[in-house]
Enzyme design. Sequence first.
Site, PDB file in Angstrom:
ATOM      1  CD  GLU A 235     -91.263   8.727  -2.301  1.00  0.00           C
ATOM      2  OE1 GLU A 235     -91.118   9.001  -3.512  1.00  0.00           O
ATOM      3  OE2 GLU A 235     -90.559   9.219  -1.418  1.00  0.00           O
TER       4      GLU A 235
ATOM      5  NE  ARG B 243     -81.086  16.876   0.964  1.00  0.00           N
ATOM      6  CZ  ARG B 243     -82.112  16.042   1.033  1.00  0.00           C
ATOM      7  NH1 ARG B 243     -82.300  15.296   2.099  1.00  0.00           N
ATOM      8  NH2 ARG B 243     -82.963  15.947   0.024  1.00  0.00           N
TER       9      ARG B 243
ATOM     10  CG  ASN C 207     -93.574  15.196  -2.521  1.00  0.00           C
ATOM     11  OD1 ASN C 207     -93.130  16.032  -1.721  1.00  0.00           O
ATOM     12  ND2 ASN C 207     -92.837  14.226  -3.011  1.00  0.00           N
TER      13      ASN C 207
ATOM     14  CG  HIS D 125     -85.731   8.759   1.346  1.00  0.00           C
ATOM     15  ND1 HIS D 125     -84.352   8.817   1.408  1.00  0.00           N
ATOM     16  CD2 HIS D 125     -86.111   9.828   0.627  1.00  0.00           C
ATOM     17  CE1 HIS D 125     -83.923   9.885   0.758  1.00  0.00           C
ATOM     18  NE2 HIS D 125     -84.989  10.525   0.269  1.00  0.00           N
TER      19      HIS D 125
ATOM     20  NE  ARG E 256     -91.491  12.933   0.986  1.00  0.00           N
ATOM     21  CZ  ARG E 256     -90.354  13.186   0.368  1.00  0.00           C
ATOM     22  NH1 ARG E 256     -90.355  13.829  -0.780  1.00  0.00           N
ATOM     23  NH2 ARG E 256     -89.222  12.785   0.873  1.00  0.00           N
TER      24      ARG E 256
END
Length: 405
Positions: free
Chosen positions: A390, A249, A9, A189, A101
Site C-alpha cells: 500500500e 470487527r 499510515n 482496502h 493513507r
Amino acid sequence: MSEALLVVNSGSSSVKFAAYDTGNSGGGADSALARIASGKIEGIGGTPRLLIRGQDGAVLEDRAISLPADLAQAQQQAFGQLFDWLGRHADGRTLGAVGHRVVHGGERFSRPARITPEVLAQLDELTPLAPLHQPHNLSAIRAIAGLLPGLPQVACFDTEFHASQPWVAQAYALPRRITEAGVKHYGFHGLSYEYIASVLPERLGTVGEGRVVAAHLGNGASLCAMQGRRSVASTMGFTALDGLMMGTRCGSLDPGVVLYLMRGLGMSPKAVEKLLYEQSGLLGVSGVSGDMRTVEASETPQARQAIELYLYRIRQQLGSLAASLGGLDALVFTAGIGENSAMIRRRVCIDAAWVGVALDDAANEAPSSAARRISTPASRVAVWVMPTDEELMIARHTLAVLDLL
Ligand code: ADP
C-alpha cells in the site's frame, strides 16, 4: 539533487511509515521510486518506541522514545523525531512531500487530493463513517502541517479504487433520499487492491484481466471482485465494519441487531460502536485475542469456533463475489493472514473447490515471502499469494498529484 518522499499510515497508537527516494529524474512511475527506509512508531500514549529499517530490511533504530502524555502533542513530537532522523540520514536529499493513507474519501474524493484547509475540513466530516481510523489519519496530517507548514501533503483513499463499481453494487435498498445523501456501499482496502491490480498482468498475464477475487486478510479483512483489473464488488460497505469477520470487527450483521442492542439492551451509540469495532470478530468470539496467530495457537473450543466462523464467512462471501462476477478465474491472497497463514489459505481453497479451485499443498506450505502460485497446474482457478504494498501505491499517487513524475 534528489528528493525524499514520506508515506504515512497513522493509527490510534501507532504510525507506520516508509521513505522513498523520488530520483527526481522525471523518468516516470517506479523507475523513480526507491524505498530507502521504513518503520513504525508504536505505543503513542503509552510506552513509545521508534523502529526504523533500512532498504534491505536491516534494523537501523529500535529504541524507546520519550513523548508527552497529551496525544496530539505526542504525535507531533513523534513526527519531529522521525523528521530529525530522516534529516540526519538523508544523504543530501530534501523532504519534498508526505503522502497519507486516509481511510474514507466519501463521495467527494474519488481521486487522491492535495491537502488544503478546505480538504481537511471535508475529510473531518467523514469521521463518523470511519471512527476507528479517520481521526488518526487526519491528526497526522495536522501534526505534520504544524511542524512543517509549507510541506505539500497528499491524501490517498482506501475507498477510491471501488468508485468503478456499478450502481447495483453500490446502492443499498433504502429510500432514494438516503442513497443520494451518500449512504451507499464504498468498500475499503482500495490501496491494497489497486497495488494487486497493478501486478496482475506480470503475474497472471491475460487471466489477470478476467474474473479475479482478491482477499485482503489482515487485522481488517475484505474481498474485492475485479474484472478488467477494476473493482466491481467488495464485501465492505458504507463503513469498514461490513463483510468478513475481522480481528475485532464483527463483519456482516443484521441491522436489527443494532436496534436491539440500543433499544432492548439500552446500549448507547458509543457503546455499540465500541462493541462492533473493537470487541467483536476473532477477539469477541474466541475470547482469546484479535490476532490470528494467537487464535491459531490457542486450543480452546472458543478459539476453534472463531476460526470456523472466520472461514465460513469467507466461504459464503467468496461465493457471493464469484456470483457477481459470473465465475472465477483467479483468487489472490494478501495481507498479514493471507500472506502468512497456510492453514487459512488451505481451508479457504478446500471450501472453494466447487468453483474450480485445486490447491497445490506443497506450494501452499512452502515458506516464502515472494509472490507465488499455490494452485495445481490443472486448477481451473489460478490461486496466488501476493505481498501487498500500500505504501508504494501512496507514493505513486503522491508523486502524480504533485506532478513530480
Ligand atoms: P494490518 O491490517 O494492521 O495491516 P496485517 O496485514 O499486518 O495487519 O495483518 C495482521 C494479521 O496477520 C494478524 O491477525 C496476525 O496475527 C496475522 N498474521 C501475521 N503473520 C501470521 C502467521 N504467520 N500466521 C497467522 N496469522 C498471521
